[in-house]
Design a protein around this motif. Sequence first.
Motif, mmCIF file in Angstrom:
data_model
loop_
_atom_site.group_PDB
_atom_site.id
_atom_site.type_symbol
_atom_site.label_atom_id
_atom_site.label_comp_id
_atom_site.label_asym_id
_atom_site.label_seq_id
_atom_site.Cartn_x
_atom_site.Cartn_y
_atom_site.Cartn_z
ATOM 1 N N ILE A 53 -1.474 -8.559 24.532
ATOM 2 C CA ILE A 53 -2.580 -8.932 23.655
ATOM 3 C C ILE A 53 -2.609 -7.966 22.472
ATOM 4 C CG2 ILE A 53 -5.080 -9.187 23.481
ATOM 5 C CD1 ILE A 53 -5.027 -9.751 26.534
ATOM 6 N N ALA A 54 -2.725 -8.501 21.278
ATOM 7 C CA ALA A 54 -2.748 -7.658 20.073
ATOM 8 C C ALA A 54 -3.941 -6.707 20.131
ATOM 9 C CB ALA A 54 -2.832 -8.526 18.829
ATOM 10 N N TYR A 55 -3.694 -5.432 19.837
ATOM 11 C CA TYR A 55 -4.796 -4.466 19.877
ATOM 12 C C TYR A 55 -5.021 -3.776 18.552
ATOM 13 C CZ TYR A 55 -1.524 -0.524 20.159
ATOM 14 O OH TYR A 55 -0.549 0.405 19.895
ATOM 15 N N GLY A 56 -4.139 -3.904 17.595
ATOM 16 C CA GLY A 56 -4.411 -3.258 16.325
ATOM 17 C C GLY A 56 -3.239 -3.289 15.367
ATOM 18 N N THR A 57 -3.561 -2.991 14.134
ATOM 19 C CA THR A 57 -2.558 -2.950 13.080
ATOM 20 C C THR A 57 -1.879 -1.591 13.092
ATOM 21 O OG1 THR A 57 -3.931 -4.422 11.764
ATOM 22 C CG2 THR A 57 -2.206 -3.239 10.596
ATOM 23 N N VAL A 58 -0.562 -1.579 13.140
ATOM 24 C CA VAL A 58 0.186 -0.319 13.198
ATOM 25 C C VAL A 58 0.957 -0.051 11.907
ATOM 26 C CG1 VAL A 58 0.397 -0.332 15.709
ATOM 27 C CG2 VAL A 58 2.156 -1.436 14.299
ATOM 28 N N GLY A 59 0.941 -1.014 10.998
ATOM 29 C CA GLY A 59 1.652 -0.841 9.737
ATOM 30 C C GLY A 59 1.634 -2.128 8.953
ATOM 31 N N CYS A 60 2.502 -2.196 7.943
ATOM 32 C CA CYS A 60 2.609 -3.427 7.168
ATOM 33 C C CYS A 60 4.023 -3.575 6.610
ATOM 34 C CB CYS A 60 1.577 -3.489 6.053
ATOM 35 S SG CYS A 60 1.712 -2.175 4.842
ATOM 36 N N GLN A 61 4.388 -4.805 6.407
ATOM 37 C CA GLN A 61 5.664 -5.142 5.783
ATOM 38 C C GLN A 61 5.336 -5.526 4.351
ATOM 39 O OE1 GLN A 61 8.531 -5.040 7.577
ATOM 40 N NE2 GLN A 61 9.849 -5.671 5.913
ATOM 41 N N MET A 62 5.943 -4.829 3.388
ATOM 42 C CA MET A 62 5.665 -5.088 1.983
ATOM 43 C C MET A 62 6.873 -5.740 1.327
ATOM 44 S SD MET A 62 3.694 -1.667 0.903
ATOM 45 C CE MET A 62 1.994 -1.491 1.358
ATOM 46 N N ILE A 63 6.623 -6.747 0.523
ATOM 47 C CA ILE A 63 7.677 -7.465 -0.182
ATOM 48 C C ILE A 63 7.482 -7.237 -1.676
ATOM 49 C CG2 ILE A 63 8.732 -9.714 -0.596
ATOM 50 C CD1 ILE A 63 7.463 -10.485 2.193
ATOM 51 N N LEU A 64 8.556 -6.797 -2.334
ATOM 52 C CA LEU A 64 8.516 -6.509 -3.764
ATOM 53 C C LEU A 64 9.566 -7.341 -4.490
ATOM 54 C CD1 LEU A 64 8.399 -3.574 -2.021
ATOM 55 C CD2 LEU A 64 7.550 -2.866 -4.230
ATOM 56 N N LYS A 65 9.353 -7.554 -5.789
ATOM 57 C CA LYS A 65 10.343 -8.273 -6.595
ATOM 58 C C LYS A 65 10.444 -7.620 -7.966
ATOM 59 C CE LYS A 65 7.501 -11.653 -8.972
ATOM 60 N NZ LYS A 65 7.253 -13.049 -9.266
ATOM 61 N N ARG A 66 11.561 -7.901 -8.634
ATOM 62 C CA ARG A 66 11.753 -7.502 -10.021
ATOM 63 C C ARG A 66 12.752 -8.475 -10.645
ATOM 64 N NH1 ARG A 66 15.204 -1.814 -9.704
ATOM 65 N NH2 ARG A 66 17.047 -2.689 -8.697
ATOM 66 N N PRO A 67 12.694 -8.605 -11.970
ATOM 67 C CA PRO A 67 13.633 -9.501 -12.624
ATOM 68 C C PRO A 67 15.075 -9.071 -12.346
ATOM 69 C CG PRO A 67 11.909 -8.855 -14.143
ATOM 70 C CD PRO A 67 11.747 -8.017 -12.914
ATOM 71 N N LEU B 209 4.769 -5.300 -6.246
ATOM 72 C CA LEU B 209 4.389 -5.771 -4.918
ATOM 73 C C LEU B 209 3.894 -7.211 -5.033
ATOM 74 C CD1 LEU B 209 3.907 -4.990 -1.931
ATOM 75 C CD2 LEU B 209 1.588 -4.347 -2.597
ATOM 76 N N VAL B 210 4.472 -8.104 -4.242
ATOM 77 C CA VAL B 210 4.067 -9.509 -4.284
ATOM 78 C C VAL B 210 3.397 -9.969 -2.997
ATOM 79 C CG1 VAL B 210 5.741 -10.184 -6.027
ATOM 80 C CG2 VAL B 210 6.379 -10.316 -3.637
ATOM 81 N N SER B 211 3.620 -9.246 -1.904
ATOM 82 C CA SER B 211 2.998 -9.651 -0.647
ATOM 83 C C SER B 211 3.009 -8.490 0.339
ATOM 84 C CB SER B 211 3.750 -10.839 -0.047
ATOM 85 O OG SER B 211 3.109 -11.289 1.120
ATOM 86 N N SER B 212 2.043 -8.522 1.241
ATOM 87 C CA SER B 212 1.967 -7.525 2.301
ATOM 88 C C SER B 212 1.512 -8.231 3.575
ATOM 89 C CB SER B 212 0.972 -6.427 1.912
ATOM 90 O OG SER B 212 0.828 -5.507 2.960
ATOM 91 N N VAL B 213 2.217 -7.971 4.671
ATOM 92 C CA VAL B 213 1.916 -8.615 5.949
ATOM 93 C C VAL B 213 1.604 -7.530 6.973
ATOM 94 C CG1 VAL B 213 2.821 -10.134 7.752
ATOM 95 C CG2 VAL B 213 3.535 -10.448 5.375
ATOM 96 N N PRO B 214 0.453 -7.593 7.641
ATOM 97 C CA PRO B 214 0.137 -6.571 8.644
ATOM 98 C C PRO B 214 1.064 -6.672 9.851
ATOM 99 C CG PRO B 214 -1.504 -8.314 8.698
ATOM 100 C CD PRO B 214 -0.601 -8.604 7.537
ATOM 101 N N PHE C 219 14.904 -13.535 -9.793
ATOM 102 C CA PHE C 219 14.350 -12.292 -9.251
ATOM 103 C C PHE C 219 15.223 -11.782 -8.117
ATOM 104 C CE2 PHE C 219 10.678 -14.443 -11.060
ATOM 105 C CZ PHE C 219 10.089 -13.430 -11.778
ATOM 106 N N GLU C 220 15.167 -10.487 -7.908
ATOM 107 C CA GLU C 220 15.722 -9.895 -6.691
ATOM 108 C C GLU C 220 14.546 -9.368 -5.889
ATOM 109 O OE1 GLU C 220 18.272 -6.481 -7.281
ATOM 110 O OE2 GLU C 220 17.272 -5.979 -9.147
ATOM 111 N N TYR C 221 14.706 -9.358 -4.583
ATOM 112 C CA TYR C 221 13.616 -8.995 -3.678
ATOM 113 C C TYR C 221 14.006 -7.816 -2.802
ATOM 114 C CZ TYR C 221 11.532 -13.369 -5.124
ATOM 115 O OH TYR C 221 11.002 -14.386 -5.873
ATOM 116 N N MET C 222 12.989 -7.070 -2.393
ATOM 117 C CA MET C 222 13.178 -5.929 -1.506
ATOM 118 C C MET C 222 11.992 -5.916 -0.534
ATOM 119 S SD MET C 222 13.266 -1.839 -2.467
ATOM 120 C CE MET C 222 11.719 -1.783 -3.339
ATOM 121 N N ASP C 223 12.243 -5.530 0.694
ATOM 122 C CA ASP C 223 11.120 -5.367 1.621
ATOM 123 C C ASP C 223 11.112 -3.947 2.160
ATOM 124 O OD1 ASP C 223 12.069 -5.980 4.875
ATOM 125 O OD2 ASP C 223 13.482 -6.186 3.232
ATOM 126 N N LYS C 224 9.935 -3.496 2.537
ATOM 127 C CA LYS C 224 9.754 -2.124 3.027
ATOM 128 C C LYS C 224 8.725 -2.159 4.146
ATOM 129 C CE LYS C 224 9.518 2.526 2.219
ATOM 130 N NZ LYS C 224 10.546 3.437 2.504
#
Length: 68
Positions: A50-64, A36-41, A3-8
């Motif tokens: 001190i953490a106060y909130g979610t501002v986005g997410c990191q998404m990890i994708l794959k394809r053959p 899409l294989v994973s998403s991290v807030p 697989f090859e991977y990409m993050d966004k």
Amino acid sequence: MMFEYMDKMVMFQDTPEGLTADMGWLKEAGENGWELVSSVPLIAPNRDGIAYGTVGCQMILKRPKPTQ
């Protein structure tokens, strides 16, 4: 199978309707074979560190990976 991977990184925008994000790129990525294989807030700290909130997410994708 290899697989090859990409993050966004996706950042949320605060709107009158609530938090939104531009996700139009995900449809195009799917059409190009990505899944899409994973998403991290992404949590932002306040001035006190001190953490106060979610501002986005990191998404990890794959394809053959193309065979050679």
